[in-house]
Design an enzyme around this catalytic site. Structure first.
Site, PDB file in Angstrom:
ATOM      1  N   THR A 168      -2.297  23.974  49.943  1.00  0.00           N
ATOM      2  CA  THR A 168      -2.977  23.061  49.021  1.00  0.00           C
ATOM      3  C   THR A 168      -3.993  22.216  49.786  1.00  0.00           C
ATOM      4  O   THR A 168      -3.790  21.926  50.960  1.00  0.00           O
ATOM      5  CB  THR A 168      -1.910  22.147  48.378  1.00  0.00           C
ATOM      6  OG1 THR A 168      -1.237  22.904  47.399  1.00  0.00           O
ATOM      7  CG2 THR A 168      -2.472  20.917  47.733  1.00  0.00           C
ATOM      8  N   ARG A 196       4.532  25.989  35.085  1.00  0.00           N
ATOM      9  CA  ARG A 196       4.904  24.842  35.920  1.00  0.00           C
ATOM     10  C   ARG A 196       3.648  24.145  36.440  1.00  0.00           C
ATOM     11  O   ARG A 196       2.691  24.787  36.867  1.00  0.00           O
ATOM     12  CB  ARG A 196       5.764  25.323  37.098  1.00  0.00           C
ATOM     13  CG  ARG A 196       6.203  24.213  38.070  1.00  0.00           C
ATOM     14  CD  ARG A 196       5.405  24.265  39.342  1.00  0.00           C
ATOM     15  NE  ARG A 196       5.832  23.272  40.322  1.00  0.00           N
ATOM     16  CZ  ARG A 196       5.119  22.931  41.383  1.00  0.00           C
ATOM     17  NH1 ARG A 196       3.944  23.496  41.609  1.00  0.00           N
ATOM     18  NH2 ARG A 196       5.552  22.032  42.224  1.00  0.00           N
ATOM     19  N   VAL A 197       3.639  22.830  36.372  1.00  0.00           N
ATOM     20  CA  VAL A 197       2.538  22.039  36.927  1.00  0.00           C
ATOM     21  C   VAL A 197       3.125  21.094  37.965  1.00  0.00           C
ATOM     22  O   VAL A 197       4.138  20.436  37.706  1.00  0.00           O
ATOM     23  CB  VAL A 197       1.815  21.249  35.809  1.00  0.00           C
ATOM     24  CG1 VAL A 197       0.816  20.270  36.391  1.00  0.00           C
ATOM     25  CG2 VAL A 197       1.125  22.209  34.845  1.00  0.00           C
ATOM     26  N   GLY A 198       2.504  21.042  39.136  1.00  0.00           N
ATOM     27  CA  GLY A 198       3.006  20.177  40.205  1.00  0.00           C
ATOM     28  C   GLY A 198       2.341  18.810  40.180  1.00  0.00           C
ATOM     29  O   GLY A 198       1.854  18.334  39.143  1.00  0.00           O
ATOM     30  N   ASP A 199       2.296  18.183  41.330  1.00  0.00           N
ATOM     31  CA  ASP A 199       1.771  16.810  41.435  1.00  0.00           C
ATOM     32  C   ASP A 199       0.245  16.745  41.541  1.00  0.00           C
ATOM     33  O   ASP A 199      -0.350  15.701  41.264  1.00  0.00           O
ATOM     34  CB  ASP A 199       2.362  16.125  42.673  1.00  0.00           C
ATOM     35  CG  ASP A 199       1.984  16.881  43.952  1.00  0.00           C
ATOM     36  OD1 ASP A 199       2.143  18.125  43.983  1.00  0.00           O
ATOM     37  OD2 ASP A 199       1.524  16.241  44.915  1.00  0.00           O
ATOM     38  N   GLY A 220       2.764  19.092  49.113  1.00  0.00           N
ATOM     39  CA  GLY A 220       4.190  19.286  49.345  1.00  0.00           C
ATOM     40  C   GLY A 220       4.857  19.737  48.063  1.00  0.00           C
ATOM     41  O   GLY A 220       4.180  20.207  47.141  1.00  0.00           O
ATOM     42  N   GLY A 222       5.771  19.500  44.699  1.00  0.00           N
ATOM     43  CA  GLY A 222       5.178  18.618  43.698  1.00  0.00           C
ATOM     44  C   GLY A 222       6.191  17.783  42.938  1.00  0.00           C
ATOM     45  O   GLY A 222       5.939  16.614  42.615  1.00  0.00           O
TER      46      GLY A 222
HETATM   47  N1  ASP Z   1       1.866  20.018  45.772  1.00  0.00           N
HETATM   48  C1  ASP Z   1       1.636  21.376  45.330  1.00  0.00           C
HETATM   49  C2  ASP Z   1       2.436  21.629  44.079  1.00  0.00           C
HETATM   50  O1  ASP Z   1       3.574  21.246  44.021  1.00  0.00           O
HETATM   51  C3  ASP Z   1       1.991  22.408  46.343  1.00  0.00           C
HETATM   52  C4  ASP Z   1       1.483  22.169  47.755  1.00  0.00           C
HETATM   53  O2  ASP Z   1       1.105  21.055  48.107  1.00  0.00           O
HETATM   54  O3  ASP Z   1       1.461  23.117  48.570  1.00  0.00           O
HETATM   55  O4  ASP Z   1       1.948  22.285  43.181  1.00  0.00           O
END
Ligand code: ASP
Length: 299
Positions: A168, A196-199, A220, A222
């Site tokens: 990311t 799914r949606v992360g942070d 990281g 999410g």
């Molecule tokens: N933060 C991202 C997510 O959870 C993944 C990543 O940072 O590698 O979608």
């Protein structure tokens, strides 16, 4: 006022971190020269994140990780620290530069966050570039998904369990006027459930910027960053606990670990232009330009 810029290419356990150095350095230099020429922090974070998205080494735009259905769905966000305006897009397909879509959403939609097909229609109406599916999917990502499926796991891009060590991306900057901005972009986590949606597109979790404190971009797991509103928590430490950049970055990651045993890292630039990074993972890919000095930290 002196300009500052920091970019990241994800956090995790890197098998070959030096592989990313040249790309991080080139993108940092490109962004730093725009800032030195008077470009705004907002324009420069979007510029750097778009270059990181175009580079298949990183998990954003081209080269994004694949979800459990073998698809690339991207998330991105941007925030202007001067006005607190935000733009974000989630679960989008086909848009070449998700950060450009986030930027357009901020500038022209009247909304903060658009998702899925509606976001894609908005991108077409704004005449943003689209690419076919095979542009986004690399051989490495296809192999990475097969491995994650064999192990029945949802993996951080830089997880030890997966072979490809890609990540990311994000950028934070302070421009000549002292304005701050942050942007983040991702393909999410390998083998994540479709939908799914992360942070990364969640303002306050993966991205935050406020001239009163700092600009932050996270990477990281999410879910851990959403549960702890981590980007906003870091800025809270600067604004209300008077921490400087390094202290706030470390305190935020300590908070992430103490509260939810969270895995990941962040980059931060504060209103004085001081840059910092912190991570709870073994490594993180970052590059920074501050006080006229450029530095790449790929560990
Ligand atoms: N933060 C991202 C997510 O959870 C993944 C990543 O940072 O590698 O979608």
């Amino acid at each position: 006022m002196a300009v500052s810029l920091m970019i990241h290419g994800g956090a995790g356990a890197m098998r070959d971190p030096h592989r990313y150095e040249a790309s991080l350095r080139a993108i940092l230099e490109s962004g730093a020269s725009l800032l030195a020429g008077g470009s705004s922090a907002l324009a420069v974070v979007a510029h750097c994140v778009a270059l990181l998205e175009d580079d298949p080494l990183f998990n954003a735009g081209r080269g994004s990780v694949l979800n459990a259905e073998g698809e690339v769905l991207c998330d991105a966000s941007i925030m202007d620290g001067r006005t607190l305006r935000v733009g974000a897009a989630a679960a989008i397909r086909g848009v070449r530069n998700p950060v450009r879509l986030a930027y357009e959403i901020m500038e022209r939609s009247g909304h903060a966050l658009l998702v899925g097909e509606g976001a894609q229609r908005f991108a077409r109406a704004r005449q943003l570039a689209f690419e076919r599916e095979d542009y986004f999917k690399t051989e490495e990502r296809i192999a990475q998904l097969a491995k994650a499926k064999r192990k029945r796991e949802t993996a951080l891009d830089h997880s030890e369990a997966t072979d490809a060590k890609l990540g990311t991306v994000g950028a934070v900057a302070r421009d000549r006027n002292g304005d701050l901005a942050a942007a983040t972009s991702t393909g999410g986590m390998t083998n994540q459930l479709a939908g799914r949606v992360g942070d990364s597109p969640i303002i306050g979790a993966g991205t935050f910027a406020d001239n009163a404190s700092c600009a932050v971009s996270c990477t990281g797991v999410g879910e851990d960053f959403i549960r702890t509103s981590l980007a906003r928590t870091a800025s809270f430490f600067v604004e209300f606990r008077s921490m400087h950049a390094e202290e706030a970055a470390r305190a935020a990651i300590r908070y992430l670990v103490d509260k939810v045993s969270g895995q990941g890292g962040l980059i931060l630039v504060d209103r004085q232009g001081r840059c910092a990074r912190a991570h709870s993972t073994p490594g993180m890919l970052t590059a920074q330009f501050a006080g006229g000095v450029a530095r790449v930290d790929a560990t």
